[in-house]
Write a protein that holds these residues in place. Structure first.
Motif, PDB file in Angstrom:
ATOM      1  N   ALA A 254     -19.895 -33.586   8.197  1.00 51.10           N
ATOM      2  CA  ALA A 254     -19.163 -34.391   9.180  1.00 51.10           C
ATOM      3  C   ALA A 254     -18.314 -35.450   8.468  1.00 51.10           C
ATOM      4  O   ALA A 254     -17.176 -35.718   8.873  1.00 51.10           O
ATOM      5  N   GLY A 255     -18.850 -36.029   7.405  1.00 48.20           N
ATOM      6  CA  GLY A 255     -18.088 -37.015   6.629  1.00 48.20           C
ATOM      7  C   GLY A 255     -16.864 -36.402   5.973  1.00 48.20           C
ATOM      8  O   GLY A 255     -15.795 -37.011   5.939  1.00 48.20           O
ATOM      9  N   VAL A 256     -17.006 -35.187   5.453  1.00 52.03           N
ATOM     10  CA  VAL A 256     -15.883 -34.500   4.821  1.00 52.03           C
ATOM     11  C   VAL A 256     -14.816 -34.189   5.862  1.00 52.03           C
ATOM     12  O   VAL A 256     -13.614 -34.409   5.628  1.00 52.03           O
ATOM     13  N   ARG A 257     -15.232 -33.681   7.014  1.00 51.63           N
ATOM     14  CA  ARG A 257     -14.269 -33.374   8.078  1.00 51.63           C
ATOM     15  C   ARG A 257     -13.523 -34.626   8.522  1.00 51.63           C
ATOM     16  O   ARG A 257     -12.309 -34.610   8.703  1.00 51.63           O
ATOM     17  N   THR A 258     -14.250 -35.719   8.700  1.00 48.22           N
ATOM     18  CA  THR A 258     -13.628 -36.969   9.136  1.00 48.22           C
ATOM     19  C   THR A 258     -12.647 -37.481   8.089  1.00 48.22           C
ATOM     20  O   THR A 258     -11.536 -37.907   8.424  1.00 48.22           O
TER      21      THR A 258
ATOM     22  N   PRO B 115     -15.416 -33.827  -0.609  1.00 44.90           N
ATOM     23  CA  PRO B 115     -16.703 -33.126  -0.645  1.00 44.90           C
ATOM     24  C   PRO B 115     -17.572 -33.551  -1.828  1.00 44.90           C
ATOM     25  O   PRO B 115     -18.787 -33.637  -1.704  1.00 44.90           O
ATOM     26  N   LEU B 116     -16.943 -33.835  -2.965  1.00 44.66           N
ATOM     27  CA  LEU B 116     -17.718 -34.252  -4.136  1.00 44.66           C
ATOM     28  C   LEU B 116     -18.386 -35.599  -3.912  1.00 44.66           C
ATOM     29  O   LEU B 116     -19.547 -35.800  -4.274  1.00 44.66           O
ATOM     30  N   LEU B 117     -17.626 -36.528  -3.338  1.00 40.96           N
ATOM     31  CA  LEU B 117     -18.165 -37.873  -3.137  1.00 40.96           C
ATOM     32  C   LEU B 117     -19.256 -37.902  -2.082  1.00 40.96           C
ATOM     33  O   LEU B 117     -20.160 -38.730  -2.137  1.00 40.96           O
ATOM     34  N   LEU B 118     -19.184 -37.001  -1.119  1.00 42.97           N
ATOM     35  CA  LEU B 118     -20.169 -36.991  -0.041  1.00 42.97           C
ATOM     36  C   LEU B 118     -21.275 -35.966  -0.267  1.00 42.97           C
ATOM     37  O   LEU B 118     -22.160 -35.816   0.576  1.00 42.97           O
ATOM     38  N   SER B 119     -21.251 -35.259  -1.384  1.00 39.75           N
ATOM     39  CA  SER B 119     -22.257 -34.224  -1.627  1.00 39.75           C
ATOM     40  C   SER B 119     -23.636 -34.803  -1.934  1.00 39.75           C
ATOM     41  O   SER B 119     -24.632 -34.092  -1.868  1.00 39.75           O
ATOM     42  N   SER B 120     -23.696 -36.074  -2.259  1.00 33.39           N
ATOM     43  CA  SER B 120     -24.993 -36.672  -2.595  1.00 33.39           C
ATOM     44  C   SER B 120     -25.803 -37.027  -1.353  1.00 33.39           C
ATOM     45  O   SER B 120     -26.939 -37.469  -1.468  1.00 33.39           O
ATOM     46  N   ARG B 121     -25.242 -36.839  -0.189  1.00 39.29           N
ATOM     47  CA  ARG B 121     -25.972 -37.115   1.056  1.00 39.29           C
ATOM     48  C   ARG B 121     -27.130 -36.136   1.186  1.00 39.29           C
ATOM     49  O   ARG B 121     -27.016 -34.965   0.867  1.00 39.29           O
ATOM     50  N   SER B 122     -28.250 -36.624   1.686  1.00 43.64           N
ATOM     51  CA  SER B 122     -29.422 -35.767   1.819  1.00 43.64           C
ATOM     52  C   SER B 122     -29.279 -34.809   2.998  1.00 43.64           C
ATOM     53  O   SER B 122     -29.738 -33.681   2.935  1.00 43.64           O
TER      54      SER B 122
END
Length: 106
Positions: A42-46, A28-35
Motif C-alpha cells: 500500500a505504501g508503494v502504491r501510494t 519498493p526498496l525503501l518500504l521493503s523493510s516493513r513487516s
C-alpha cells in the motif's frame, strides 16, 4: 545572467525526470523493510501515485521561475530537487547498511 535561464530550466527539467524515475524504483526498496507485506504494498502504491503530483509541482514552479525570469526561484527549485534526490539515496544507503548489520548479527 540572462543567458543562464534556459540552461537552468532544462537542467531542472532533466533533474525532475531523474528524481521521478529514481523515486519510482526506490519506493519498493525503501518500504521493503516493513513487516506487513500488505502495508508495504500500500505504501508503494501510494508513493507511486504521488509521484505525478510531485513532478507537476516541480515543473510548475520551474516554468514559473523561467517565464518570470526569476533566477533565485529557479535556483531554489534546483536545490529542492537535488535535496530530494540526495535524501532518497541517503535513505537507501541507510536501509542497506541497517540490513547488512542485521545480517552480521546472525
Amino acid at each position: 545572467m540572462d543567458q543562464l535561464y534556459l540552461p537552468l530550466f532544462l537542467l531542472n527539467t532533466v533533474l525532475t525526470l531523474v528524481d521521478a524515475s529514481v523515486g519510482f524504483h526506490m519506493a519498493p526498496l525503501l518500504l521493503s523493510s516493513r513487516s506487513d507485506e500488505n502495508e508495504a504494498e500500500a505504501g508503494v502504491r501510494t508513493t507511486r501515485r504521488l509521484l505525478p503530483a510531485v513532478v507537476a509541482l516541480y515543473m510548475f514552479f520551474n516554468c514559473m521561475g523561467y517565464f518570470q525570469g526569476n533566477m533565485p526561484y529557479l535556483l531554489t527549485v534546483s536545490g529542492l530537487i537535488l535535496f530530494d534526490l540526495a535524501l532518497q539515496f541517503y535513505l537507501n544507503h541507510r536501509r542497506r547498511v541497517a540490513g547488512n548489520d542485521a545480517d552480521d548479527e546472525y
